[in-house]
Motif scaffolding. Structure first.
Motif, PDB file in Angstrom:
ATOM      1  N   VAL A 119      27.045  42.230  29.103  1.00  0.00           N
ATOM      2  CA  VAL A 119      26.913  43.665  28.871  1.00  0.00           C
ATOM      3  C   VAL A 119      25.566  44.141  29.395  1.00  0.00           C
ATOM      4  CG1 VAL A 119      28.475  43.818  26.929  1.00  0.00           C
ATOM      5  CG2 VAL A 119      26.134  43.231  26.526  1.00  0.00           C
ATOM      6  N   PRO A 120      25.549  45.304  30.023  1.00  0.00           N
ATOM      7  CA  PRO A 120      24.341  45.750  30.718  1.00  0.00           C
ATOM      8  C   PRO A 120      23.385  46.544  29.825  1.00  0.00           C
ATOM      9  CG  PRO A 120      26.129  47.238  31.195  1.00  0.00           C
ATOM     10  CD  PRO A 120      26.694  46.191  30.297  1.00  0.00           C
ATOM     11  N   LEU A 121      22.875  45.899  28.774  1.00  0.00           N
ATOM     12  CA  LEU A 121      21.921  46.606  27.928  1.00  0.00           C
ATOM     13  C   LEU A 121      20.563  46.649  28.610  1.00  0.00           C
ATOM     14  CD1 LEU A 121      22.799  44.990  24.532  1.00  0.00           C
ATOM     15  CD2 LEU A 121      23.348  47.282  25.264  1.00  0.00           C
ATOM     16  N   LYS A 122      19.745  47.597  28.175  1.00  0.00           N
ATOM     17  CA  LYS A 122      18.411  47.703  28.771  1.00  0.00           C
ATOM     18  C   LYS A 122      17.487  46.724  28.047  1.00  0.00           C
ATOM     19  CE  LYS A 122      15.141  50.255  30.945  1.00  0.00           C
ATOM     20  NZ  LYS A 122      14.509  49.031  31.417  1.00  0.00           N
ATOM     21  N   ASN A 135      34.096  50.065  30.485  1.00  0.00           N
ATOM     22  CA  ASN A 135      33.789  50.943  31.611  1.00  0.00           C
ATOM     23  C   ASN A 135      32.912  50.250  32.651  1.00  0.00           C
ATOM     24  OD1 ASN A 135      34.000  53.479  32.854  1.00  0.00           O
ATOM     25  ND2 ASN A 135      31.996  54.092  32.113  1.00  0.00           N
ATOM     26  N   TYR A 136      32.681  48.971  32.498  1.00  0.00           N
ATOM     27  CA  TYR A 136      31.753  48.274  33.389  1.00  0.00           C
ATOM     28  C   TYR A 136      32.538  47.476  34.405  1.00  0.00           C
ATOM     29  CZ  TYR A 136      27.535  45.613  34.556  1.00  0.00           C
ATOM     30  OH  TYR A 136      26.465  45.065  35.188  1.00  0.00           O
ATOM     31  N   GLU A 137      31.976  47.388  35.605  1.00  0.00           N
ATOM     32  CA  GLU A 137      32.602  46.646  36.685  1.00  0.00           C
ATOM     33  C   GLU A 137      32.475  45.164  36.418  1.00  0.00           C
ATOM     34  OE1 GLU A 137      33.479  47.585  40.549  1.00  0.00           O
ATOM     35  OE2 GLU A 137      34.531  45.942  39.565  1.00  0.00           O
ATOM     36  N   SER A 180      28.360  41.197  42.746  1.00  0.00           N
ATOM     37  CA  SER A 180      27.567  42.324  43.226  1.00  0.00           C
ATOM     38  C   SER A 180      26.120  42.080  42.833  1.00  0.00           C
ATOM     39  CB  SER A 180      28.074  43.623  42.625  1.00  0.00           C
ATOM     40  OG  SER A 180      27.590  43.760  41.315  1.00  0.00           O
ATOM     41  N   PHE A 181      25.258  43.007  43.177  1.00  0.00           N
ATOM     42  CA  PHE A 181      23.832  42.795  42.939  1.00  0.00           C
ATOM     43  C   PHE A 181      23.504  42.776  41.459  1.00  0.00           C
ATOM     44  CE2 PHE A 181      22.516  47.051  41.638  1.00  0.00           C
ATOM     45  CZ  PHE A 181      23.632  47.781  41.983  1.00  0.00           C
ATOM     46  N   ARG A 182      24.435  43.234  40.627  1.00  0.00           N
ATOM     47  CA  ARG A 182      24.138  43.239  39.204  1.00  0.00           C
ATOM     48  C   ARG A 182      25.039  42.306  38.421  1.00  0.00           C
ATOM     49  NH1 ARG A 182      19.513  46.090  37.388  1.00  0.00           N
ATOM     50  NH2 ARG A 182      20.475  46.236  35.372  1.00  0.00           N
TER      51      ARG A 182
END
Lengths: 213, 526
Positions: free
Chosen positions: B187-190, B169-171, B177-179
């Motif tokens: 993977v965008p874990l915190k 589900n991630y771009e 992009s900025f991320r």
């Protein structure tokens, strides 16, 4: 407090977007889900449960029947409830959530329809929604049991015959015996889930290949 | 709040259920029965009197330590509708990736089994059992032919799996992009940033005394060291796990370390533990497993070649072979999303009564696994004590280093934390290394996957592991990896290839861990 599942009809999500959905580049950041209760009379809402899927903020509006012959009104009962503390990262993104009536801004009586407004401001996620939506209403109170008269109003017992000297007081003895009995019952009810430590079956550990299922 | 109360009672019920099967429970019961003889215990106030008795005799402290130890690995309370696999790992794509990685390992082990025609497990003939028993204390002298065996996987294979981890589900598209993740992990874990880490590791700050810094020869011991040792002895006398965990955040004096670690991990030397270890030893003697060959090979390739650890080779076999047969390790799969490999007794495929786990502890050793045990050999000399400490360290910490999960101490989060620290605070270095094709994670992954064992000098490694125990988290490994890069930044800016970058960082055995961590967290101008 008991709760009863209310059968509901969840309509498809509608994206709110400025401009034409098909031609614009960006992804919608606001989705609306309508929930109707076709065969149920207006009820008292107790709990809403769902599984989040990358929704950051949730607002809920409820349509309530206030008086018998006035049209039902829309009221916001939950505003911008945060499901993901950081919308750009995964924390809270796939969690199970419960919302109770005491967390709502208004009284949840006589609910006719619900509208969930989902917001995800981060452009990084391809889609977002809520899944496994379940609505619960207040369950019936447990029926009061009617006790027979002799049980609810015991006759005061007669004074027992005076004891012979040297015998202990029967009421004290009986309370001690009761406590001992309670201890033995507890010990008997103990069971443990520890393993014994044997890894073979009946002394045999001759194996096939590892299985993939 | 109703929710919190019901969560708390659920946790209490689960811990009570867990402790009911333990040794401590039986001992408490025995003590309670014995205490009935005492005059101060009255039947009317039985419960209160026994509670008072436990408090006075120190048994309450032991129970507190046991509960504290259970809480450190307990997963957070969660929603009643959540299925069990969701509790261990909430993200579906991670569970799927873990499942396919495990399948790969199973296939590899099965193919090794069929190619070499060696059974997964066999019962040893009596003569062989006798021989092994005689040779138990010197298994290192054995030189079996292991040339045909290869390790099931090495950390770098695991790194490739982590690099390919993607959230559907991630771009992940091409336009930056900025991320966009410039590192390897996508993977965008915190993860925590430095202000949050400063708060988390506040006891490592510049104003707090540390062993590893304030006990060096130039600093007079009256300033910090003497007082710290005195407090340590007091903590050991009190036998309080929580206090020990707080104390050890500033480091542990060498003389007290073995006892402090045992107290924090809630390991007391009971006769039952010696018996348990002897039972495992009997299992090793009776059964020969294929994974034993892998263990042998791993020890010969790694620990035996290490200048510090080759003397402990025999100990390593004694611990690791027993570890493979210990079914109590299966308990950690309650909070580890991985699944132990399963097999069936020959001829009874598909019948659940004949399903067993292989190896009995559910953990397949990989290349470098023995390095988790090696540093502990400096602290503990009785094999059963060494074994227990290692087992507890494994089920609390080390299993997270080779399993795919979103836990903040899991290896994926550690890699992401390392990369984001480097990218945020050393952007020039990060950019330069990326440009020359030397992604920093390729160099630091092996350090983190082994918890720096075999890369740092032993005394420095033990100071690092003190902090792992003190904070009950592995995040300090990622911070140290970033601090090492920061320390060697000047040299790294001049290299022009991955091989050269690896050469700059090949030998970190001269580094002092605590000054590096302090400078990186508290003294770097950002």
């Amino acid at each position: 407090m008991s709760r009863v599942l209310v059968p509901c009809h969840v309509k498809g999500t509608v994206a709110l977007q400025v401009g034409d959905v098909r031609t614009s580049q960006g992804r919608p950041g606001v989705l609306v889900i309508d929930v109707t209760f076709p065969s149920v009379a207006p009820f008292q809402l107790q709990e809403i449960t769902f599984k989040n899927y990358y929704t950051a903020f949730l607002t809920i509006r409820v349509r309530q029947q206030t008086a018998p012959h006035t049209p039902a009104r829309w009221v916001t009962c939950l505003r911008d409830y945060c499901l993901m503390p950081d919308p750009h990262s995964e924390e809270g993104a796939q969690e199970y959530v419960s919302l109770f009536h005491h967390q709502m801004l208004c009284d949840m009586a006589r609910v006719v329809e619900l509208r969930l407004i989902l917001r995800q401001p981060s452009p990084l996620w391809l889609s977002f929604t809520v899944e496994e939506l379940k609505i619960y209403q207040l369950g019936p109170k447990s029926p009061s049991v009617v006790f027979p008269k002799w049980l609810s109003h015991p006759v005061p017992c007669e004074q027992p015959a005076p004891l012979l000297e040297g015998f202990p007081d029967p009421s004290r003895v009986s309370s001690k015996v009761q406590q001992m009995w309670a201890l033995t019952e507890m010990i008997r009810a103990n069971h443990t889930s520890t393993r014994i430590g044997r890894f073979d079956v009946d002394g045999c550990y001759d194996l096939n290949l590892l299985s993939y299922t | 709040m109703l929710q919190e109360e019901s969560d708390l009672s659920l946790i209490i019920a689960q811990i009570v259920q867990k402790l009911k099967g333990s040794n401590l429970y039986a001992q408490l019961e025995r003590q309670a029965w014995a205490s009935l003889q005492r005059p101060e215990i009255k039947l009317e106030s039985l419960k209160e009197d026994i509670k008072e008795f436990f408090k006075i005799t120190g048994w309450e402290k032991k129970l507190q330590n046991a509960v504290y130890s259970e809480l450190s690995v307990f997963p957070l309370p969660s929603h009643p509708a959540a299925p069990p696999e969701h509790l261990k790992e909430p993200f579906l794509y991670m569970r799927k990736a873990l499942g396919s990685w495990e399948k790969r390992i199973l296939k590899s082990l099965n193919s090794m089994c069929t190619e070499l025609s060696i059974p997964l497990a066999r019962k040893r003939p009596v003569a062989e059992q006798k021989e092994l028993l005689n040779k138990w204390n010197e298994m290192g002298t054995d030189e079996p032919d292991l040339s045909l065996f290869r390790p099931v996987y090495a950390p770098k294979d695991f790194l490739e799996v982590l690099i390919n981890l993607r959230n559907p589900n991630y771009e992940n598209g091409d336009p930056l992009s900025f991320r966009t993740h410039l590192g390897l992990i996508q993977v965008p874990l915190k993860v925590k940033d430095i202000p949050e880490l400063k708060e988390y590791f506040v006891e490592l700050g510049l104003n707090t005394g540390q062993l590893g810094i304030d006990d060096s020869t130039q600093v007079p011991p009256e300033l910090f060291e003497n007082e710290h040792v005195r407090i340590g002895q007091k903590v050991l006398a009190e036998q309080d796990s929580a206090a020990a965990q707080q104390y050890i955040r500033q480091g542990s004096p060498t003389a007290l370390r073995a006892e402090l670690w045992a107290l924090i991990l809630n390991i007391s030397g009971q006769p039952e533990d010696i018996l348990y270890y002897e039972q495992l030893k009997t299992n090793v003697i009776q059964y020969d497993l294929l994974v034993d060959r892998l263990t042998y090979k791993d020890v010969k390739l790694t620990a035996s070649n290490d200048d510090y650890y080759f003397v402990f080779e025999d100990y390593l076999y004694q611990v690791l072979l027993c570890f493979s047969r210990d079914t109590s390790v299966l308990g950690h799969f309650a909070y580890n999303c991985a699944s132990p490999p399963k097999s069936y007794i020959r001829g009874k495929i598909g019948l659940e009564e004949y399903a067993v786990f292989y190896p009995p502890n559910g953990v397949i050793p990989f290349h470098g696994f023995s390095m988790y045990v090696a540093p502990l050999c400096f602290l503990y000399h009785e094999p059963y004590k060494l074994y227990q400490i290692f087992r507890e360290m494994y089920v609390r910490f080390f299993f997270r280093l080779h399993s795919i999960s979103s836990h903040p101490s899991g290896i994926v989060s550690l890699c992401l934390l390392f990369e984001s620290l480097l990218q945020t605070y050393l952007p020039q270095l990060f950019y330069h290394l990326r440009e020359i094709g030397a992604q920093p994670l390729r160099i630091s992954f092996k350090w983190m996957a082994r918890a720096f064992s075999g890369y740092l000098a032993t005394d420095q490694l033990l100071l690092l592991w003190d902090r792992i125990l003190g904070y009950n988290s592995l995040e300090i490994l990622a911070v140290l990896a970033a601090a090492v890069f920061a320390f060697r930044a000047v040299n790294l800016m001049e290299v022009t290839s991955l091989a050269a970058a690896e050469a700059v960082l090949a030998d970190i055995s001269t580094l002092k861990v605590m000054p590096l961590l302090q400078i990186f967290l508290f003294a770097t101008v950002t």
